[in-house]
Design a protein around this motif. Structure first.
Motif, PDB file in Angstrom:
ATOM      1  N   UNK A  89       0.850  -1.181   0.000  1.00 52.84           N
ATOM      2  CA  UNK A  89       0.000   0.000   0.000  1.00 52.84           C
ATOM      3  C   UNK A  89       0.894   1.242   0.000  1.00 52.84           C
ATOM      4  N   UNK A  90       0.394   2.319  -0.556  1.00 56.76           N
ATOM      5  CA  UNK A  90       1.136   3.569  -0.528  1.00 56.76           C
ATOM      6  C   UNK A  90       0.979   4.267   0.821  1.00 56.76           C
ATOM      7  N   UNK A  91       1.856   5.218   1.090  1.00 54.04           N
ATOM      8  CA  UNK A  91       1.703   6.047   2.282  1.00 54.04           C
ATOM      9  C   UNK A  91       0.465   6.912   2.106  1.00 54.04           C
ATOM     10  N   UNK A  92      -0.002   7.514   3.182  1.00 51.67           N
ATOM     11  CA  UNK A  92      -1.295   8.207   3.114  1.00 51.67           C
ATOM     12  C   UNK A  92      -1.267   9.471   2.252  1.00 51.67           C
ATOM     13  N   UNK A 146      -6.533  13.933   4.209  1.00 54.97           N
ATOM     14  CA  UNK A 146      -5.909  12.615   4.358  1.00 54.97           C
ATOM     15  C   UNK A 146      -6.833  11.678   5.139  1.00 54.97           C
ATOM     16  N   UNK A 147      -7.386  12.187   6.247  1.00 56.92           N
ATOM     17  CA  UNK A 147      -8.297  11.346   7.033  1.00 56.92           C
ATOM     18  C   UNK A 147      -9.480  10.891   6.181  1.00 56.92           C
ATOM     19  N   UNK A 148     -10.035  11.808   5.398  1.00 55.45           N
ATOM     20  CA  UNK A 148     -11.172  11.442   4.547  1.00 55.45           C
ATOM     21  C   UNK A 148     -10.772  10.429   3.483  1.00 55.45           C
ATOM     22  N   UNK A 201      -8.300   8.285   3.648  1.00 56.44           N
ATOM     23  CA  UNK A 201      -8.039   7.020   4.335  1.00 56.44           C
ATOM     24  C   UNK A 201      -9.351   6.295   4.624  1.00 56.44           C
ATOM     25  N   UNK A 202     -10.359   7.036   5.093  1.00 48.55           N
ATOM     26  CA  UNK A 202     -11.639   6.406   5.416  1.00 48.55           C
ATOM     27  C   UNK A 202     -12.319   5.855   4.167  1.00 48.55           C
ATOM     28  N   UNK A 203     -12.229   6.574   3.059  1.00 48.17           N
ATOM     29  CA  UNK A 203     -13.029   6.225   1.886  1.00 48.17           C
ATOM     30  C   UNK A 203     -12.267   5.478   0.799  1.00 48.17           C
ATOM     31  N   UNK A 204     -10.939   5.413   0.901  1.00 49.02           N
ATOM     32  CA  UNK A 204     -10.180   4.686  -0.103  1.00 49.02           C
ATOM     33  C   UNK A 204      -8.987   3.940   0.507  1.00 49.02           C
ATOM     34  N   UNK A 205      -8.920   3.868   1.831  1.00 47.26           N
ATOM     35  CA  UNK A 205      -7.849   3.234   2.595  1.00 47.26           C
ATOM     36  C   UNK A 205      -6.471   3.481   2.000  1.00 47.26           C
ATOM     37  N   UNK A 206      -5.844   4.559   2.399  1.00 50.98           N
ATOM     38  CA  UNK A 206      -4.499   4.782   1.898  1.00 50.98           C
ATOM     39  C   UNK A 206      -4.501   5.666   0.665  1.00 50.98           C
ATOM     40  N   UNK A 231      -2.533   4.540  -5.848  1.00 49.38           N
ATOM     41  CA  UNK A 231      -1.677   3.442  -6.255  1.00 49.38           C
ATOM     42  C   UNK A 231      -0.202   3.850  -6.435  1.00 49.38           C
TER      43      UNK A 231
END
Lengths: 462, 462
Positions: free
Chosen positions: A141-144, A331-333, A335-340, A343
């Motif tokens: 996975x990529x960083x956030x 970033x939080x949004x 992360x919540x909606x696309x995890x990370x 690509x």
């Protein structure tokens, strides 16, 4: 159809109340007489509407007790708004026509260049390079925030323009559109007002419908938005957001002038308006025009962009540059909606192409080639009585006036019968005042056969 | 901190009203005395709260006229909910720790396998193949449903399971998480209720917070959700949606049994509950367990999945299989918010790997290797007094009970000081009843050194 029967109007009103959860599952509907009085229609009209909605399973009747909302969840229909647009000028229909068009169809109405205008060799080379990359890049996975190398590259480019950001003020996203969507999720609530240009990129309208906001548009002049009208709109509607392209505006091709940019930003600051500046065509300019993000320094302006028009729409990656607190919240949004973040392989492919000399040379040649193609296409169109509203300084669009009295939606419909996809003016216009205009993509007009059908349609329509 | 000062409570309450637009920009706030009475605090507490919010620029005072909401838009803070969780068990913080962890950090708490467990050679080969693909594939936007070849491949796999779908009943998305997010946008409104398992994948909670819905959880037993509790919840809360993994549940590793699946679907049908079945770990099973989508035939069940756990989390692609009318509505939403389907190059890379014999052999070997690694890891953990709640039939998770009295959040905090990322039970639990549990990723526990710190922590904590 713009005109609906009264029964359809009643059905539409009930449907909207149900999808908007104004009427809840299991809630009793207004009585037939009551709704007839409210909507100023006959009770038999309401009765027929209720019967048809029952047949659809949306509501059900309880003997002697009236009608009730069925318990099934009603999906949010993002395409269902008033007024219902003819499909040729409905952003959703036009988008699906372009994206799902068969390869044989000519597409002077679409918004991208054909493959032979794109940096294919550089992409192939990048793919071969990434095939030799470290294991972790290929599977982790990529960083956030997304690829540091690409963010640092972008920060460097921004610094050259006078916009001082660090790589951490930039967030990579799945695409330019998804960047705007994320910002809208952060800043908008249903019922808020958003300002757009008139005309504007039609997918802004589709996106904003998904956010259930009110749209207000401001005429776009050859120098940028009409500032007198802009100020009126800010005072009257107190919008939250303004979305625009300032370099090579889609569809007009105009670029913002410095005085207009400066005044616009002062108005934005006075009225607490946040501006999203979509940079997606900026790389097509030979001489960079003034940028809102650079003047403003990301105080009230959020810069977004992508590489879909210049590099590839198949290897998609977007970016957001914004002030720190918004980047963290975005970033939080994400992360919540696309995890990370987006690509890593995609970001690496993009970075790999962007950082080569071959790509820079490609863009130089592309700008030259497009300048010539704009001149050639403008001439061909003028022979048909179709005249560009202005000659853009870059890019592949010509925003043109049709001969007097001709309706572009009509023309688009006929053209589609002949397998040609056009972009009629009103799909770009919230105020629906652009029926006499059409946007042409000069990169999709290289073949003589593309305009031949147009000649026939114009002759038939005229 | 779980406990806030009274002033912070007042500030939090006002903040939430403003971000939720319950208090609009320029609207007058409650009077100091009025709010003090409502919140049962002293007027001086409210006065201090108002002063601090003024200093933050959220509100402003008008002489002799009270306090007003400032006109600046307040971003939606998806992480701001009550009760505030300690960060070790906050889904957002835990996700960012795992995704942004430095390479040197051991990650037995993370949710993916290390690179050497993934089909690297097949991926490299696919990249080289795509480097030779047609021009159009390298640069054009994808169709709105996404790669036909990949959808047809998936439809074929589904048919083998007994789920008859055509390629057009399938929509490709940017990732599995984004697939669920799209469905939530379609079916949920703020304030709706959603059911999840207890424990459940923590990013489901983060995602549902972004949709501002109410969460209710149902205990997950070794055979699936506790059906008695499930039925109670459906009757009491009338939820719109239930999200679950039925094959190799995250985090417990349990799989649904046929009687539980059947009963669950009957309850769902009776109560008009839509079920999202996340298939992301299904390929890790040697013997396929029962699937809700197969029993139900996509009437009330939506199947989603991705290849991030088995193929690559760097070349991301998800899919949705649902009934026709929902697929069409989801396409419109994806077009509005991401313009077009997911990256064609990505889908081609995935299809290229999936359709090779090498990948099938890789998965066979992976399942064998993981079976052994689960046994080895379970033994090592048992030596530390940590016992798996059950031994899963596949996959890489072990959901374990800690020795009596030990708190997993505490353990996770100490481990992080020692650069080890763990996954404490309560981050997975809406009811916060899993403090004595922890999820271990056996693929991240191959090195003896990973568990050595754990031994120290347990000794110190015990």
């Amino acid at each position: 159809m713009l005109s609906e029967t009264r029964t359809q109007q009643v059905m539409g009103a009930i449907r909207r109340k149900i999808t908007g959860r104004i009427l809840q599952p299991s809630e009793r509907l207004p009585s037939i007489r009551g709704l007839a009085a409210t909507m100023n229609v006959s009770p038999s009209t309401v009765a027929e509407a209720y019967d048809r909605l029952t047949a659809e399973g949306l509501i059900y009747a309880r003997r002697g007790a009236g009608f009730y909302v069925a318990q099934t969840a009603q999906p949010f229909d993002v395409t269902e708004v008033e007024p219902r647009l003819n499909r040729e000028i409905d952003p959703f229909w036009v988008t699906r026509q372009s994206l799902d068009a068969e390869p044989h169809m000519a597409k002077p109405g679409c918004g991208w260049l054909p493959p032979d205008w794109m940096p294919l060799e550089e992409l192939r080379r990048a793919l071969r390079r990434v095939a030799r990359a470290d294991d972790a890049l290929l599977v982790d996975y990529g960083s956030t925030r997304g690829s540091f190398a690409l963010r640092r590259f972008l920060a460097g480019q921004f610094a050259d323009e006078g916009l001082t950001t660090g790589p951490d003020d930039i967030l990579l996203t799945a695409s330019g559109t998804q960047a705007i969507d994320l910002i809208c999720r952060l800043l908008l609530r249903p019922g808020d007002t958003v300002v757009v240009d008139d005309p504007c990129y039609f997918n802004f309208q589709a996106l904003l419908r998904a956010h259930q906001v009110e749209l207000v548009s401001v005429s776009f002049t050859k120098k940028g938005p009409d500032l007198e009208r802009f100020e009126q709109v800010l005072k009257q509607y107190r919008p939250t957001l303004y979305i625009t392209n300032s370099a090579l505006h889609n569809p007009t091709g105009a670029s913002l002038t410095p005085p207009v940019a400066h005044k616009l930003l002062k108005l934005a600051a006075t009225h607490n308006l946040i501006v999203i500046e979509d940079d997606i065509f900026a790389a097509f300019e030979s001489e960079p025009s003034v940028r809102l993000a650079v003047l403003d320094g990301l105080e009230n302006v959020i810069r977004i962009g992508s590489f879909s028009k210049t590099l590839s729409a198949s290897v998609r990656c977007g970016y957001i540059a914004a002030k720190k607190e918004w980047v963290e919240a975005l970033i939080d949004l994400q992360v919540a909606t696309n995890f990370g973040g987006p690509s890593p392989v995609t970001a690496e492919l993009i970075y790999s192409v962007l950082s080569t000399g071959g790509y820079r040379r490609h863009m130089y040649g592309l700008r030259e080639r497009l300048a010539q193609q704009r001149r050639v296409s403008a001439k061909k169109l003028e022979e048909l009585g179709i005249t560009p509203w202005l000659m853009p300084q870059g890019g592949f669009y010509l925003w043109c006036e049709l001969p007097d009295g001709m309706d572009s939606a009509d023309l688009a419909r006929r053209a589609l019968d002949g397998d040609v996809v056009l972009a009629p003016g009103n799909v770009f216009s919230v105020s629906q005042t652009m029926a006499g205009f059409m946007r042409f993509n000069v990169g999709q007009m290289s073949h003589p056969e593309t305009l031949a059908p147009l000649h026939t349609f114009l002759r038939d329509a005229g």
